[in-house]
Design a protein around this motif. Structure first.
Motif, PDB file in Angstrom:
ATOM      1  N   ALA A   1      29.057  15.267  68.129  1.00  0.00           N
ATOM      2  CA  ALA A   1      28.075  16.307  68.284  1.00  0.00           C
ATOM      3  C   ALA A   1      28.444  17.490  67.971  1.00  0.00           C
ATOM      4  N   PHE A   2      29.504  17.855  68.426  1.00  0.00           N
ATOM      5  CA  PHE A   2      30.236  19.297  68.527  1.00  0.00           C
ATOM      6  C   PHE A   2      30.542  19.704  67.110  1.00  0.00           C
ATOM      7  N   ILE A   3      31.239  18.819  66.576  1.00  0.00           N
ATOM      8  CA  ILE A   3      31.526  18.983  65.002  1.00  0.00           C
ATOM      9  C   ILE A   3      30.291  19.172  64.006  1.00  0.00           C
ATOM     10  N   ALA A   4      29.377  18.083  64.285  1.00  0.00           N
ATOM     11  CA  ALA A   4      28.165  18.434  63.594  1.00  0.00           C
ATOM     12  C   ALA A   4      27.421  19.667  63.793  1.00  0.00           C
ATOM     13  N   ALA A   5      27.245  20.178  65.107  1.00  0.00           N
ATOM     14  CA  ALA A   5      26.795  21.387  65.386  1.00  0.00           C
ATOM     15  C   ALA A   5      27.435  22.663  64.756  1.00  0.00           C
ATOM     16  N   CYS A   6      28.620  22.635  64.597  1.00  0.00           N
ATOM     17  CA  CYS A   6      29.575  23.654  63.947  1.00  0.00           C
ATOM     18  C   CYS A   6      29.388  23.523  62.406  1.00  0.00           C
ATOM     19  N   GLU A   7      29.275  22.406  61.819  1.00  0.00           N
ATOM     20  CA  GLU A   7      28.866  22.129  60.468  1.00  0.00           C
ATOM     21  C   GLU A   7      27.689  22.552  59.985  1.00  0.00           C
ATOM     22  N   ASP A   8      26.628  22.352  60.900  1.00  0.00           N
ATOM     23  CA  ASP A   8      25.304  22.569  60.537  1.00  0.00           C
ATOM     24  C   ASP A   8      25.048  24.308  60.640  1.00  0.00           C
ATOM     25  N   GLU A   9      25.905  24.947  61.601  1.00  0.00           N
ATOM     26  CA  GLU A   9      25.974  26.297  61.591  1.00  0.00           C
ATOM     27  C   GLU A   9      26.548  27.122  60.376  1.00  0.00           C
ATOM     28  N   LEU A  10      27.766  26.279  59.720  1.00  0.00           N
ATOM     29  CA  LEU A  10      28.221  26.929  58.710  1.00  0.00           C
ATOM     30  C   LEU A  10      27.349  26.631  57.368  1.00  0.00           C
ATOM     31  N   ALA A  11      26.511  25.769  57.517  1.00  0.00           N
ATOM     32  CA  ALA A  11      25.590  25.440  56.256  1.00  0.00           C
ATOM     33  C   ALA A  11      24.580  26.249  55.824  1.00  0.00           C
ATOM     34  N   ALA A  12      24.299  27.438  57.043  1.00  0.00           N
ATOM     35  CA  ALA A  12      23.345  28.006  56.726  1.00  0.00           C
ATOM     36  C   ALA A  12      23.621  29.476  56.361  1.00  0.00           C
ATOM     37  N   PRO A  13      23.045  30.380  55.653  1.00  0.00           N
ATOM     38  CA  PRO A  13      23.561  31.477  55.065  1.00  0.00           C
ATOM     39  C   PRO A  13      23.125  32.515  56.244  1.00  0.00           C
ATOM     40  N   LYS A  14      23.740  32.747  57.211  1.00  0.00           N
ATOM     41  CA  LYS A  14      23.526  33.626  58.345  1.00  0.00           C
ATOM     42  C   LYS A  14      24.209  35.018  58.075  1.00  0.00           C
ATOM     43  N   PRO A  15      23.492  35.849  57.872  1.00  0.00           N
ATOM     44  CA  PRO A  15      23.920  37.451  57.593  1.00  0.00           C
ATOM     45  C   PRO A  15      24.914  37.850  58.537  1.00  0.00           C
ATOM     46  N   GLY A  16      26.042  38.184  57.603  1.00  0.00           N
ATOM     47  CA  GLY A  16      27.068  38.768  58.296  1.00  0.00           C
ATOM     48  C   GLY A  16      28.101  37.609  58.951  1.00  0.00           C
ATOM     49  N   ASN A  17      27.753  36.582  58.897  1.00  0.00           N
ATOM     50  CA  ASN A  17      28.776  35.560  59.432  1.00  0.00           C
ATOM     51  C   ASN A  17      29.478  34.626  58.198  1.00  0.00           C
ATOM     52  N   VAL A  18      30.683  34.168  58.627  1.00  0.00           N
ATOM     53  CA  VAL A  18      31.110  33.308  57.832  1.00  0.00           C
ATOM     54  C   VAL A  18      30.176  31.891  57.490  1.00  0.00           C
ATOM     55  N   HIS A  19      29.925  31.698  56.155  1.00  0.00           N
ATOM     56  CA  HIS A  19      29.290  30.035  55.994  1.00  0.00           C
ATOM     57  C   HIS A  19      29.879  29.832  54.655  1.00  0.00           C
TER      58      HIS A  19
ATOM     59  N   THR B   1      17.657  25.486  56.839  1.00  0.00           N
ATOM     60  CA  THR B   1      16.619  26.650  57.073  1.00  0.00           C
ATOM     61  C   THR B   1      16.395  26.825  58.299  1.00  0.00           C
ATOM     62  N   ALA B   2      16.212  25.838  59.081  1.00  0.00           N
ATOM     63  CA  ALA B   2      15.944  25.463  60.623  1.00  0.00           C
ATOM     64  C   ALA B   2      17.086  26.333  61.422  1.00  0.00           C
ATOM     65  N   THR B   3      18.456  26.002  61.004  1.00  0.00           N
ATOM     66  CA  THR B   3      19.692  26.775  61.545  1.00  0.00           C
ATOM     67  C   THR B   3      19.468  28.285  61.406  1.00  0.00           C
ATOM     68  N   LEU B   4      19.126  28.633  60.098  1.00  0.00           N
ATOM     69  CA  LEU B   4      18.988  30.019  59.903  1.00  0.00           C
ATOM     70  C   LEU B   4      17.992  30.779  60.754  1.00  0.00           C
ATOM     71  N   LEU B   5      17.152  29.993  60.845  1.00  0.00           N
ATOM     72  CA  LEU B   5      15.918  30.588  61.562  1.00  0.00           C
ATOM     73  C   LEU B   5      16.329  30.703  63.216  1.00  0.00           C
ATOM     74  N   VAL B   6      17.020  29.887  63.642  1.00  0.00           N
ATOM     75  CA  VAL B   6      17.474  29.764  65.073  1.00  0.00           C
ATOM     76  C   VAL B   6      18.414  31.129  64.975  1.00  0.00           C
TER      77      VAL B   6
END
Length: 289
Positions: free
Chosen positions: A12-30, A194-199
């Motif tokens: 679950a931890f790995i999945a959460a990290c991968e989900d976060e990287l799959a969204a174009p979060k402004p200013g972060n690595v993705h 997109t849901a991750t981006l919105l979070v």
């Protein structure tokens, strides 16, 4: 044979990290763009290295933190995930607690049980990670032996650090704001990315990022908050994924050009996603024996 709970939590931890990287979060690595001298693969490798330590069956919160940080450094040689680890270690510990209570209640019990040994181990991890803008404190500095519990130490930093603030408020922004944003995005039919981006944007429009504040000062942090609020309003008016991603990536390029990394909001995003995965796992624990 049922998969051990510790292994489910690690996945679950790995999945959460991968989900976060799959969204174009402004200013972060993705996955759409590197940033700040790091690439998405560094974070994927870090998640895999940290996961077994975070989810260890019989470890204290402090041991989870130190083990995960040391494993990350051995794998990638830099600080990719200190804030993520500080947030996810007590969540993993809570998920492993026996009893019928919900995850939020177990998390509060975990935070209440933290002691000075947890603080000592966490301080060692923080020194190892050497986060940007760490500086020093007049009392209970991480370079000195801990004399108070980890929760008490975090409470002292709560006004200047969004991650520390969660220890003080029982992860209210993770279980409240983050879960609400995720539910709202799903109710609107948004896909996972997109849901991750919105979070992330929910956090970035509500809080001046404390990682930016430590590195560049309060004025820049507040100016960046305004830019996120403007971009979030554009996202609210957008209806399709492509338009939303274009808005996010335009801000992403601008922030990275200035070196601004809203890392605290990204850390909270991973924790919110991790909680979402844990909530899906825990109802099945007793059925699976």
């Amino acid at each position: 044979m049922a998969e051990p709970l510790s292994e489910q939590i690690a996945r679950a931890f790995i999945a959460a990290c991968e989900d976060e990287l799959a969204a174009p979060k402004p200013g972060n690595v993705h996955i759409y763009a590197p940033g700040h001298g790091m690439e998405a693969q560094d974070f994927i490798a870090s998640a895999a290295a940290a996961a077994p330590h975070l989810a260890a069956a019989d470890a204290s919160v402090g041991a989870r933190i130190l083990g995960a940080v040391e494993a990350t450094w051995a794998r990638v040689g830099c600080n990719t995930n200190l804030g993520i680890i500080l947030l996810c270690a007590p969540l993993a510990h809570a998920a492993l607690r026996a009893g019928e209570s919900g995850l939020a209640e177990k998390l509060v019990a975990t935070l209440d049980s933290l002691d000075s040994s947890d603080a000592d181990l966490a301080f060692r991890a923080i020194l190892r990670a050497s986060p940007a803008g760490l500086g020093s404190a007049p009392q209970h500095d991480v370079a000195a032996p801990a004399q108070i519990s980890l929760r008490e130490a975090m409470a002292l930093a709560a006004e200047r650090d969004l991650v520390a603030r969660q220890y003080a408020n029982g992860f209210a922004d993770i279980f409240g704001l983050g879960q609400e944003a995720l539910r709202d995005a799903r109710a609107r039919g948004r896909d996972r990315e997109t849901a991750t981006l919105l979070v992330f944007m929910t956090y970035a429009r509500h809080f001046a990022d404390t990682h930016i504040q430590r590195k560049f000062g309060e004025k820049v942090a507040l100016e960046t908050l305004t830019r996120f609020q403007e971009a979030a309003s554009l996202l609210d008016a957008a209806h399709d994924r492509d338009s939303m991603f274009r808005i996010a990536l335009e801000l992403d390029r601008s922030l990275k050009k200035s070196g601004y990394n809203p890392g605290a909001c990204a850390d909270l995003t991973v924790a919110a996603l991790f909680v979402d995965y844990l909530l899906a796992i825990l109802p099945n624990v007793h059925k699976n024996g």
